[in-house]
Design an enzyme around this catalytic site. Structure first.
Site, PDB file in Angstrom:
ATOM      1  N   CYS A   2      12.505   3.680  16.461  1.00  0.00           N
ATOM      2  CA  CYS A   2      13.156   4.971  16.644  1.00  0.00           C
ATOM      3  C   CYS A   2      14.654   4.766  16.402  1.00  0.00           C
ATOM      4  CB  CYS A   2      12.953   5.472  18.061  1.00  0.00           C
ATOM      5  SG  CYS A   2      11.234   5.546  18.537  1.00  0.00           S
ATOM      6  N   ARG A  27      14.457   5.840  10.597  1.00  0.00           N
ATOM      7  CA  ARG A  27      13.795   5.014  11.621  1.00  0.00           C
ATOM      8  C   ARG A  27      12.708   5.779  12.364  1.00  0.00           C
ATOM      9  NH1 ARG A  27      16.707   0.519  12.924  1.00  0.00           N
ATOM     10  NH2 ARG A  27      15.683   0.410  14.941  1.00  0.00           N
ATOM     11  N   TRP A  74       9.818   7.783  16.460  1.00  0.00           N
ATOM     12  CA  TRP A  74       8.659   7.314  15.688  1.00  0.00           C
ATOM     13  C   TRP A  74       7.640   6.967  16.770  1.00  0.00           C
ATOM     14  CZ3 TRP A  74       7.321   7.107  10.650  1.00  0.00           C
ATOM     15  CH2 TRP A  74       6.195   6.372  10.318  1.00  0.00           C
ATOM     16  N   ASN A 100      14.469   2.747  22.183  1.00  0.00           N
ATOM     17  CA  ASN A 100      13.790   2.283  20.972  1.00  0.00           C
ATOM     18  C   ASN A 100      13.112   0.972  21.354  1.00  0.00           C
ATOM     19  OD1 ASN A 100      12.929   1.539  18.429  1.00  0.00           O
ATOM     20  ND2 ASN A 100      14.880   0.554  17.916  1.00  0.00           N
ATOM     21  N   GLY A 101      11.789   0.917  21.241  1.00  0.00           N
ATOM     22  CA  GLY A 101      11.058  -0.314  21.575  1.00  0.00           C
ATOM     23  C   GLY A 101       9.724   0.043  22.202  1.00  0.00           C
ATOM     24  N   GLU A 484      -3.444  -7.546  -4.616  1.00  0.00           N
ATOM     25  CA  GLU A 484      -2.213  -6.952  -4.048  1.00  0.00           C
ATOM     26  C   GLU A 484      -0.996  -7.371  -4.856  1.00  0.00           C
ATOM     27  OE1 GLU A 484      -1.463  -4.645  -2.252  1.00  0.00           O
ATOM     28  OE2 GLU A 484       0.600  -4.991  -1.593  1.00  0.00           O
ATOM     29  N   LYS A 488       1.496  -4.684  -6.684  1.00  0.00           N
ATOM     30  CA  LYS A 488       2.942  -4.662  -6.433  1.00  0.00           C
ATOM     31  C   LYS A 488       3.700  -4.735  -7.750  1.00  0.00           C
ATOM     32  CE  LYS A 488       3.551  -3.685  -2.461  1.00  0.00           C
ATOM     33  NZ  LYS A 488       2.300  -3.024  -2.594  1.00  0.00           N
ATOM     34  N   GLU A 491       3.249  -1.417  -9.878  1.00  0.00           N
ATOM     35  CA  GLU A 491       3.908  -0.193  -9.391  1.00  0.00           C
ATOM     36  C   GLU A 491       5.425  -0.364  -9.353  1.00  0.00           C
ATOM     37  OE1 GLU A 491       3.070   1.015  -5.358  1.00  0.00           O
ATOM     38  OE2 GLU A 491       2.722  -1.022  -4.719  1.00  0.00           O
ATOM     39  N   HIS A 507     -15.563 -15.536 -17.216  1.00  0.00           N
ATOM     40  CA  HIS A 507     -16.454 -14.427 -17.617  1.00  0.00           C
ATOM     41  C   HIS A 507     -15.681 -13.352 -18.361  1.00  0.00           C
ATOM     42  CE1 HIS A 507     -19.603 -16.219 -15.137  1.00  0.00           C
ATOM     43  NE2 HIS A 507     -18.627 -16.492 -14.289  1.00  0.00           N
ATOM     44  N   LYS A 606       4.751   8.400  -1.666  1.00  0.00           N
ATOM     45  CA  LYS A 606       4.507   7.504  -0.523  1.00  0.00           C
ATOM     46  C   LYS A 606       3.133   7.785   0.094  1.00  0.00           C
ATOM     47  CE  LYS A 606       5.248   4.248   2.318  1.00  0.00           C
ATOM     48  NZ  LYS A 606       5.021   2.899   1.794  1.00  0.00           N
TER      49      LYS A 606
HETATM   50  C1  AGP Z   1       1.002   0.548  -2.109  1.00  0.00           C
HETATM   51  O1  AGP Z   1       2.171  -0.174  -2.416  1.00  0.00           O
HETATM   52  C2  AGP Z   1       1.036   1.978  -2.558  1.00  0.00           C
HETATM   53  N1  AGP Z   1       2.199   2.629  -2.056  1.00  0.00           N
HETATM   54  C3  AGP Z   1      -0.261   2.713  -2.337  1.00  0.00           C
HETATM   55  O2  AGP Z   1      -1.280   1.971  -2.992  1.00  0.00           O
HETATM   56  C4  AGP Z   1      -0.721   2.950  -0.885  1.00  0.00           C
HETATM   57  O3  AGP Z   1      -1.082   1.707  -0.304  1.00  0.00           O
HETATM   58  C5  AGP Z   1      -1.949   3.875  -0.916  1.00  0.00           C
HETATM   59  O4  AGP Z   1      -1.544   5.107  -1.460  1.00  0.00           O
HETATM   60  C6  AGP Z   1      -2.564   4.108   0.470  1.00  0.00           C
HETATM   61  O5  AGP Z   1      -1.654   4.804   1.269  1.00  0.00           O
HETATM   62  P1  AGP Z   1      -1.988   4.924   2.837  1.00  0.00           P
HETATM   63  O6  AGP Z   1      -2.019   3.521   3.374  1.00  0.00           O
HETATM   64  O7  AGP Z   1      -0.877   5.743   3.403  1.00  0.00           O
HETATM   65  O8  AGP Z   1      -3.336   5.590   2.990  1.00  0.00           O
END
Ligand code: AGP
Length: 611
Positions: A2, A27, A74, A100-101, A484, A488, A491, A507, A606
């Site tokens: 927070c 935050r 938060w 905050n905590g 993963e 990363k 994207e 394969h 996001k």
């Molecule tokens: C990951 O870096 C991306 N921003 C994206 O794949 C994200 O993980 C995915 O959209 C799932 O989002 P969520 O965890 O909010 O459900």
């Protein structure tokens, strides 16, 4: 996480507090509030929702005062609503606190305080602090705060405003940030210098276990034993944009560095002195969990990679048959779901449309739903039978980092808990797992602070940001790490990348390998290490460029690699949490060298709240 602020001085406190909270909204932003003191009257205003809601309320019905405190929330305990918004008061309404905590022992304290006759207004852990100060309030505010904090287990940064002490505000910290802004005839307190940056660049950083009393023209710091502390001033040279990110050039880099604290917060109150105590947001009885015969994970993107690792953990540690679906596929395969199925949606935002739709499908078919979310009160959390929250704090950068490692932490906790509950795990094995889990924040800090890893990531960013493709290879529990790492990179730097189980190379993907293809090989010590080492040789034989992730002290891998990221010794099951940091930093530096927008990559959001 927070944001908290405090002000005492010559200006009207309300605009100062609101401006400070605005800069701290990163935050937390599910509710906000302020308290101000004027003419012996303590006035409170709190609103659910973004800070703009509170701002509008204060414009239409202003408050005045030359000292005050404020908070942007938060939620960790208690839904994000007006009642749970800070500041919180004691019974008398004379003492107001912002925090905050996490107060890990708030349940015990709240019970004791209610038995002593205190009346609570909220579901938050924070409110116990206000009532504890009230218990010890005999006129000396510092003394009362010091004695109250001695009863608190957990983390906190607090600011206190007391109606009977109109000449001062108090701050104290343990495990959460709190910094003093030193002005001329005015003083500031905040979670982050950003909150008062435009008024003064002269700051004092508080250490854990310290209490500060701010008067207009005097600052006094003492430790929890009452001993005065002398602290030198610092001067902040940041520009405002840098200050927003705590001195980091991007939120993503800041959040990579926050991962140890995020894991610590996710473990807090659940793993103490290597003892596990899991309590879920809403009841899901242990007898019901014992009857579970099958687990279905569903999620998207990075959360899906966490789910894939969850499958390894649940089957290895809890001996629970598990399967993993991509949320956008789950309901279209007409899944067979029985009453003894536990569905586990994983979602940072708790708002991903496909994951929410899968949750509803699984529930309709009779599954119990335990979600792993990072946003308290999010739709997925509210529609689940129960929730195991991660406490990563708000994740601002679109590329997910601290949420991912916090999801893995929650999965480690859950797999050990279920393993113990189902008798699949002996006490000795449980202790070994918990000991290793408890060491993760420290080990992750070691990886993040490792200058060699940072140099290799920077070097590879420079060398390979023009590559057309990358291949990521991993085995076992690090096959999802390869996925993963590839995500990363894609994207962030818009370079095409694929993650593969290394055993799959022969394969098909081996046809891709040539002297222009960087191949990231994840090869920490593991039961499949020898096979991974052979895969590296096969890439070498075809002149592929090899970037390896290996265990410190492993000389063999370096012989066949062009670049090596060394991570500390860790057992295979826990290695994904350490392995992912070099992959995050590699993607970050490739993006920097490619001139991409790190925190808001093109075309991405996001939270994908549409199907
Ligand atoms: C990951 O870096 C991306 N921003 C994206 O794949 C994200 O993980 C995915 O959209 C799932 O989002 P969520 O965890 O909010 O459900």
């Amino acid at each position: 996480m927070c944001g908290i602020v405090g002000y005492i001085g010559k200006r009207d406190a309300v605009p100062v507090l609101l401006k400070g909270l605005k800069t701290l909204e990163y935050r937390g932003y599910d509710s906000a509030g302020i308290a101000v003191l004027s003419g012996g009257k303590l006035s409170l205003r709190k609103r659910q929702g973004k800070l703009s809601v509170l701002d509008a309320s204060l414009r239409s019905d202003p408050l005045q005062g030359l000292l005050g405190i404020g908070h942007t929330r938060w939620a960790t305990h208690g839904l994000p609503n007006e009642k749970n918004a800070h500041p919180h008061l004691d019974c008398s309404g004379k003492i107001s606190v912002v925090h905050n905590g996490i107060v890990e022992n708030f349940g015990t304290l709240k019970t004791q305080l209610i038995q002593q006759g205190h009346t609570f207004r909220s579901q938050t852990d924070t409110e116990v602090i206000s009532h504890l100060i009230e218990c010890y309030d005999e006129g000396d505010l510092v003394q009362a705060v010091r004695r109250a904090l001695k009863e608190i287990e957990g983390t906190y940064a607090i600011v206190v405003l007391h109606k009977n002490h109109p000449d001062q505000i108090l701050g104290a910290r343990k495990g959460s940030p709190l910094v003093v802004g030193v002005g001329g005839g005015e003083q500031f307190l905040a979670s982050d210098v950003l909150a008062f940056f435009t008024y003064t660049k002269k700051v004092l950083y508080l250490d854990d276990g310290e209490i500060v009393t701010l008067r207009k023209n005097r600052i006094a710091i003492q430790n929890f034993r009452g001993k005065p502390v002398h602290r030198n001033f610092h001067r902040i040279e940041w520009n405002v944009s840098l200050a927003e990110k705590g001195g980091f050039p991007h939120y993503m880099l800041k959040e990579i560095h926050e991962q140890p604290q995020a894991i610590h917060r996710t473990l807090a109150g659940r793993l103490e002195e290597e003892k596990l105590s899991l309590s879920f947001e809403k009841k899901l009885s242990s007898s019901l969990l014992k009857r579970i015969r099958r687990v279905i994970f569903f999620s998207c993107g990075t959360a899906w990679h966490a789910s894939l690792i969850g499958k390894y953990l649940f089957e290895r540690v809890a001996q629970l048959p598990s399967e993993v679906d991509i949320s956008s596929e789950f309901r279209y395969r007409h899944p067979i779901v029985a009453k003894d199925t536990l569905a586990i949606p994983i979602s940072q935002s708790g708002e991903t449309a496909d994951t929410l739709a899968s949750l509803r499908e699984a529930k309709e078919k009779g599954a119990k739903v335990l979600s792993i979310c990072n946003v308290v009160g999010s739709t997925i959390a509210r529609e689940s039978d129960t929730v195991l929250y991660t406490h990563a704090g708000p994740e601002i950068a679109v590329p997910s980092t601290k949420a991912y490692t916090s999801q893995l932490t929650a999965l480690y906790l859950l797999s050990v808990y279920l393993g113990r509950l189902r008798g699949a795990l002996g006490a000795k094995e449980e202790r070994a797992y918990l000991k290793e889990l408890a060491s993760l924040p420290r080990r992750l800090e070691e990886v993040i602070k490792d200058r060699h890893i940072q140099e290799v990531a920077r070097e590879c960013g420079k060398r390979y940001h023009t590559a057309a493709n990358f291949l990521f290879l991993g085995r076992g529990v690090n096959f999802p790490s390869a996925l993963e790492g590839a995500l990363k990179l894609k994207e962030l730097s818009y370079i095409h990348a694929e993650g593969y189980g290394a055993g799959e190379m022969k394969h098909g993907p081996i046809a891709l390998i040539n002297e222009k293809l960087p191949v990231v090989c994840i090869a920490p010590r593991s039961e499949t290490y020898d096979k991974m080492a052979s895969n590296i040789q096969e890439v070498r034989a075809r002149r592929g460029i090899i970037l390896s992730v290996a265990t410190k002290g492993d000389p063999a891998i370096a012989k066949y690699s062009d670049h090596v990221f060394y991570i500390p010794e860790v057992s295979e099951l826990f290695s994904p949490i350490l392995v992912v940091v070099p992959l995050q930093l590699l993607a970050y530096h490739l993006a920097i060298e490619s001139g991409c927008n790190v925190d808001q990559p093109r075309n991405l959001a996001k939270s994908v709240t549409v199907e």
